[in-house]
Write an enzyme that holds these catalytic residues in place. Structure first.
Site, PDB file in Angstrom:
ATOM      1  N   ARG A   1       0.849  -1.322   0.067  1.00 44.37           N
ATOM      2  CA  ARG A   1      -0.197   0.003  -0.060  1.00 44.37           C
ATOM      3  C   ARG A   1       0.912   1.291  -0.017  1.00 44.37           C
ATOM      4  O   ARG A   1       1.732   1.602   0.779  1.00 44.37           O
ATOM      5  CB  ARG A   1      -0.897  -0.111   1.271  1.00 44.37           C
ATOM      6  CG  ARG A   1      -2.083   1.014   1.035  1.00 44.37           C
ATOM      7  CD  ARG A   1      -3.103   0.740   2.221  1.00 44.37           C
ATOM      8  NE  ARG A   1      -2.682   0.998   3.465  1.00 44.37           N
ATOM      9  CZ  ARG A   1      -3.661   1.477   4.312  1.00 44.37           C
ATOM     10  NH1 ARG A   1      -4.764   1.703   4.222  1.00 44.37           N
ATOM     11  NH2 ARG A   1      -2.987   1.631   5.678  1.00 44.37           N
TER      12      ARG A   1
ATOM     13  N   THR B   1      -0.814   7.451  -1.396  1.00 50.46           N
ATOM     14  CA  THR B   1      -2.259   7.481  -2.179  1.00 50.46           C
ATOM     15  C   THR B   1      -3.107   6.498  -1.539  1.00 50.46           C
ATOM     16  O   THR B   1      -4.236   6.263  -1.730  1.00 50.46           O
ATOM     17  CB  THR B   1      -2.009   6.846  -3.567  1.00 50.46           C
ATOM     18  OG1 THR B   1      -1.100   5.743  -3.313  1.00 50.46           O
ATOM     19  CG2 THR B   1      -0.919   8.217  -4.282  1.00 50.46           C
TER      20      THR B   1
ATOM     21  N   ASP C   1      -4.273  -9.102  12.806  1.00 47.02           N
ATOM     22  CA  ASP C   1      -3.313  -9.051  11.396  1.00 47.02           C
ATOM     23  C   ASP C   1      -3.374 -10.574  10.983  1.00 47.02           C
ATOM     24  O   ASP C   1      -2.457 -11.119  11.715  1.00 47.02           O
ATOM     25  CB  ASP C   1      -2.221  -8.326  11.705  1.00 47.02           C
ATOM     26  CG  ASP C   1      -1.380  -8.060  10.450  1.00 47.02           C
ATOM     27  OD1 ASP C   1      -1.169  -7.015   9.860  1.00 47.02           O
ATOM     28  OD2 ASP C   1      -1.108  -9.283   9.843  1.00 47.02           O
TER      29      ASP C   1
ATOM     30  N   ASP D   1       0.543 -11.540  10.625  1.00 45.33           N
ATOM     31  CA  ASP D   1       1.017 -11.689  11.895  1.00 45.33           C
ATOM     32  C   ASP D   1       1.040 -12.913  12.627  1.00 45.33           C
ATOM     33  O   ASP D   1       1.646 -13.512  13.512  1.00 45.33           O
ATOM     34  CB  ASP D   1       0.970 -10.463  12.755  1.00 45.33           C
ATOM     35  CG  ASP D   1       1.776  -9.301  12.144  1.00 45.33           C
ATOM     36  OD1 ASP D   1       2.742  -9.341  11.570  1.00 45.33           O
ATOM     37  OD2 ASP D   1       1.517  -8.176  13.036  1.00 45.33           O
TER      38      ASP D   1
HETATM   39  N1  URA Z   1      -5.798  -7.383   7.101  1.00 45.11           N
HETATM   40  C1  URA Z   1      -5.700  -8.146   8.088  1.00 45.11           C
HETATM   41  O1  URA Z   1      -4.675  -9.061   8.362  1.00 45.11           O
HETATM   42  N2  URA Z   1      -6.592  -8.094   9.274  1.00 45.11           N
HETATM   43  C2  URA Z   1      -7.542  -7.293   8.997  1.00 45.11           C
HETATM   44  O2  URA Z   1      -8.530  -7.217  10.091  1.00 45.11           O
HETATM   45  C3  URA Z   1      -7.599  -6.596   7.896  1.00 45.11           C
HETATM   46  C4  URA Z   1      -6.872  -6.705   6.938  1.00 45.11           C
END
Ligand code: URA
Length: 210
Positions: free
Chosen positions: A105, A109, A201, A204
């Site tokens: 990302r 932008t 995440d 992670d």
């Molecule tokens: N990506 C993730 O890993 N978790 C989210 O909640 C949104 C995007």
């Protein structure tokens, strides 16, 4: 697949998903559950694949037996979290061809920028299953599917573990022809673009990077 969104509400999927959502679930358990759940989701995502018949010999007689029609499937993983879902799906469809799309990302932008794109040949002849565990804003999913369409694929399905209503709406607007299969349609996105209640995440949690 006629519906735009399919939520796989099978009790085994829902039970495993609950365990994955819990913040105290270890990386090891999270990975194991993800592998198990992706097998079950792979079963659902392939439900409408066209079948044809092939003549075989059983020990008893000849028969016309069902086989999946057409070229081998293409599984396309959106890096890096897509790989966690990919492993289980691949276990069920071991002959599938595999593609990878890498997007990051742009912090200014906020738009996804491609840094890796390697897809199998003859995509126009294959059903492509694009995998990413989290359909959040939908920006990266839409961009990845743009690339898959550019490669010629016409028959595409998107497989995720969790979806936010915002991401589903974005996908429906950009790619109304691409059905979505998920284990849950969650409530919303928070201000940072995370799915709520979600599971945090996904990258992670599956790779133990936090
Ligand atoms: N990506 C993730 O890993 N978790 C989210 O909640 C949104 C995007």
């Amino acid at each position: 697949m006629t519906q735009h969104l399919t939520v796989v509400d099978h009790p085994l999927v829902q039970h495993k998903l609950t365990l994955m959502r819990e913040q105290d679930t270890s990386t090891r358990s999270f990975r194991q559950l993800l592998r198990e759940i992706s097998l079950l989701l792979a079963y659902e995502v392939t439900r409408d694949l066209p079948v044809t018949t092939r003549t075989i010999e059983t020990p008893m007689c000849e028969m016309d037996a069902p086989v999946i029609e057409g070229k081998k499937l293409a599984l396309v993983s959106i890096l890096r979290a897509g790989n966690g879902l990919l492993d289980g799906v691949l276990e069920l469809i071991p002959a599938a061809r595999i593609g990878f799309v890498g997007l990051y990302r742009d912090e200014e932008t906020l738009q996804p920028v491609e840094y890796y794109n390697k897809l199998p040949k003859r995509m126009e002849e294959r059903t492509a299953i694009v995998v990413d565990p989290m359909l959040a804003t939908g920006n990266s999913s839409v961009a990845a599917i743009d690339l898959v369409k550019k490669s010629g694929a016409k028959n595409i399905i998107f497989l995720c573990l969790l979806a936010a209503p915002e991401g589903v709406a974005r996908m429906k607007e950009a790619h109304p022809d691409v059905p979505i299969v998920t284990a849950s349609l969650d409530e919303k996105l928070n201000e940072k673009g995370y799915i709520v209640p979600g599971l945090g995440d996904a990258g992670d949690r599956m790779f133990g990077t936090k």
